[in-house]
Design a protein around this motif. Structure first.
Motif, PDB file in Angstrom:
ATOM      1  N   GLY A 278       9.917  11.787   0.127  1.00 19.44           N
ATOM      2  CA  GLY A 278      10.929  11.662  -0.909  1.00 19.44           C
ATOM      3  C   GLY A 278      10.411  11.869  -2.313  1.00 19.44           C
ATOM      4  O   GLY A 278      11.163  11.716  -3.275  1.00 19.44           O
ATOM      5  N   GLY A 279       9.141  12.194  -2.465  1.00 22.43           N
ATOM      6  CA  GLY A 279       8.583  12.427  -3.788  1.00 22.43           C
ATOM      7  C   GLY A 279       8.401  11.170  -4.607  1.00 22.43           C
ATOM      8  O   GLY A 279       8.433  11.208  -5.846  1.00 22.43           O
ATOM      9  N   LEU A 280       8.189  10.059  -3.942  1.00 20.44           N
ATOM     10  CA  LEU A 280       8.027   8.784  -4.623  1.00 20.44           C
ATOM     11  C   LEU A 280       6.560   8.393  -4.705  1.00 20.44           C
ATOM     12  O   LEU A 280       5.685   9.089  -4.205  1.00 20.44           O
ATOM     13  N   SER A 281       6.316   7.248  -5.331  1.00 25.95           N
ATOM     14  CA  SER A 281       4.988   6.665  -5.357  1.00 25.95           C
ATOM     15  C   SER A 281       4.844   5.753  -4.145  1.00 25.95           C
ATOM     16  O   SER A 281       5.663   4.861  -3.943  1.00 25.95           O
ATOM     17  N   VAL A 282       3.835   6.018  -3.322  1.00 23.59           N
ATOM     18  CA  VAL A 282       3.581   5.196  -2.137  1.00 23.59           C
ATOM     19  C   VAL A 282       2.174   4.628  -2.258  1.00 23.59           C
ATOM     20  O   VAL A 282       1.206   5.376  -2.389  1.00 23.59           O
ATOM     21  N   HIS A 283       2.070   3.304  -2.222  1.00 23.20           N
ATOM     22  CA  HIS A 283       0.766   2.646  -2.335  1.00 23.20           C
ATOM     23  C   HIS A 283       0.492   1.804  -1.092  1.00 23.20           C
ATOM     24  O   HIS A 283       1.372   1.112  -0.590  1.00 23.20           O
ATOM     25  N   GLY A 284      -0.770   1.856  -0.636  1.00 23.05           N
ATOM     26  CA  GLY A 284      -1.168   1.119   0.529  1.00 23.05           C
ATOM     27  C   GLY A 284      -1.174   2.017   1.768  1.00 23.05           C
ATOM     28  O   GLY A 284      -1.106   3.241   1.650  1.00 23.05           O
ATOM     29  N   PRO A 285      -1.282   1.387   2.941  1.00 23.25           N
ATOM     30  CA  PRO A 285      -1.248  -0.053   3.124  1.00 23.25           C
ATOM     31  C   PRO A 285      -2.572  -0.729   2.757  1.00 23.25           C
ATOM     32  O   PRO A 285      -3.638  -0.135   2.901  1.00 23.25           O
ATOM     33  N   ILE A 286      -2.434  -1.974   2.300  1.00 23.77           N
ATOM     34  CA  ILE A 286      -3.603  -2.824   2.104  1.00 23.77           C
ATOM     35  C   ILE A 286      -3.383  -4.086   2.940  1.00 23.77           C
ATOM     36  O   ILE A 286      -2.262  -4.391   3.340  1.00 23.77           O
ATOM     37  N   GLY A 287      -4.452  -4.817   3.210  1.00 23.55           N
ATOM     38  CA  GLY A 287      -4.343  -6.014   4.030  1.00 23.55           C
ATOM     39  C   GLY A 287      -3.528  -7.099   3.348  1.00 23.55           C
ATOM     40  O   GLY A 287      -3.522  -7.219   2.117  1.00 23.55           O
ATOM     41  N   GLN A 288      -2.839  -7.896   4.155  1.00 22.86           N
ATOM     42  CA  GLN A 288      -2.045  -8.990   3.595  1.00 22.86           C
ATOM     43  C   GLN A 288      -2.928  -9.963   2.816  1.00 22.86           C
ATOM     44  O   GLN A 288      -2.504 -10.496   1.778  1.00 22.86           O
ATOM     45  N   ARG A 289      -4.149 -10.203   3.280  1.00 21.95           N
ATOM     46  CA  ARG A 289      -5.063 -11.091   2.570  1.00 21.95           C
ATOM     47  C   ARG A 289      -5.289 -10.594   1.147  1.00 21.95           C
ATOM     48  O   ARG A 289      -5.144 -11.351   0.176  1.00 21.95           O
TER      49      ARG A 289
END
Length: 364
Positions: free
Chosen positions: A283-294
């Motif tokens: 969709g041409g968006l900013s996608v960050h991660g995944p990072i750990g829940q901790r």
């Protein structure tokens, strides 16, 4: 044999084996006998427990995250607060309590939308969120077209998956059929599109694909792209698309045979976060991660919140708070297996809880 199994046998007898995603859909969402129609509770007396039921700190920190992302989005007046898969409403209740301290107008002057199919859980949610402007949608596609901040905790894992198996030079699909008058896993020709770019697989290896997950993520991303806002997706799963059979049924906090008493156990599968990110990234968006829940909760300040709560807690309450903190953040519990991915408009910048280097596609 329960009523749903009788109906499944009739369908299989008339139409042939059911692909696993179709079986999962019926077992979970059949309006009369599906799991969500039966579901009465989540937590110690239910079949599973989620992070909001473990500690109030989880929902409180996500409420502050929502408030901060609202500010970053320019304080849109018509923004809606959304939770997909809201359970008993615990997360949203805790989030709104924190919001009322940090951004009271966000909590009190904006509509709250819950994506929910269970009528029994809707009743519980209505009671838990009494006094707030709460609305319900059957799916993310049914949400009003307005800017939104969306939270989805353990929502994607319950959306149906297909399982493909390597046989020789090709792939077959796992389905539910009949063998010796019992429900059994069988193999059939693939019943839908086979995605390009699947990783190499050896004979007999299984790979899971989630068209329903991708469709839900694309709908969320499309709304954010056109209307503004952000979404936070929290679930257990893996960072890369890899072979593996993770489909499981849970009943009474224990594993349950997948095909036994359909509709009486929860069914989930680990989330392929790389596939989720690709669906959102289209969709041409900013996608960050995944990072750990901790890592995410530590960045949001869970240690400081724990210390604050412990100041006024008695010994028993303090022990519970500390145990909850450890369960949410310990890598051997939920800290590593659970991951957090954010979808946002690029004008928001790097979302709260992330750093620039964690943008999807930028990491080696």
């Amino acid at each position: 044999m329960n009523l749903l199994e009788e109906r499944l046998r009739m369908v299989i007898g008339a139409d042939g084996p059911l692909p696993l995603d179709r079986y999962m859909t019926l077992a979970l969402t059949d309006p009369e006998s599906g799991y969500y129609a039966r579901l009465q509770d989540i937590g110690g007396s239910g079949d599973f427990v989620t992070a909001p039921e473990i500690s109030q700190m989880f929902g409180e920190l996500l409420g502050l995250w929502m408030a901060d992302m609202w500010r970053r989005a320019g304080l849109p007046e018509d923004l809606i607060l959304v939770e997909a898969g809201p359970g008993r409403g615990t997360l949203m209740a805790d989030a709104l309590r924190a919001m009322r301290r940090a951004a009271p107008s966000l909590a009190d002057d904006h509509e709250i939308w819950l994506v929910e199919t269970s009528e029994s859980l809707k009743t519980i949610q209505k009671e838990r969120l009494e006094g707030f402007d709460v609305h319900w949608a059957a799916s993310v596609e049914d949400l009003p077209e307005r800017p939104m901040i969306l939270i989805a905790n353990e929502f994607l894992d319950a959306l149906p998956v297909r399982q493909l198996v390597r046989r020789g030079d090709g792939l077959v699909e796992r389905a539910v059929g009949l063998h010796d008058d019992s429900l059994a896993i069988v193999e059939i020709e693939p019943q839908g599109d086979v995605p390009a770019g699947l990783p190499p697989m050896t004979e007999g290896e299984v790979i899971e694909i989630g068209p329903a997950r991708a469709a839900a993520v694309r709908a969320i991303a499309a709304q954010i792209a056109s209307q503004g806002g952000a979404a936070l997706l929290i679930d257990y799963g893996h960072e890369m698309t890899v072979p593996g059979d993770t489909l499981q049924a849970m009943k009474g906090h224990a594993f349950h045979p997948l095909l036994e008493a359909p509709g009486e156990a929860d069914i989930t599968a680990h989330v392929d976060f790389a596939a989720v990110a690709r669906a959102a990234d289209a969709g041409g968006l900013s996608v960050h991660g995944p990072i750990g829940q901790r890592q995410f909760l530590l960045r949001l300040g869970i240690e400081a919140r724990l210390a604050q709560l412990l100041k006024n807690a008695d010994r028993e309450t303090g022990a519970g708070l500390t145990a909850g903190f450890r369960r949410l953040t310990d890598p051997t519990h939920m800290g590593h297996l659970f991951k957090v991915l954010c979808i946002s408009r690029t004008d928001i910048g790097v979302p709260t809880g992330y750093v620039t280097e964690e943008a999807f596609g930028t990491r080696a």
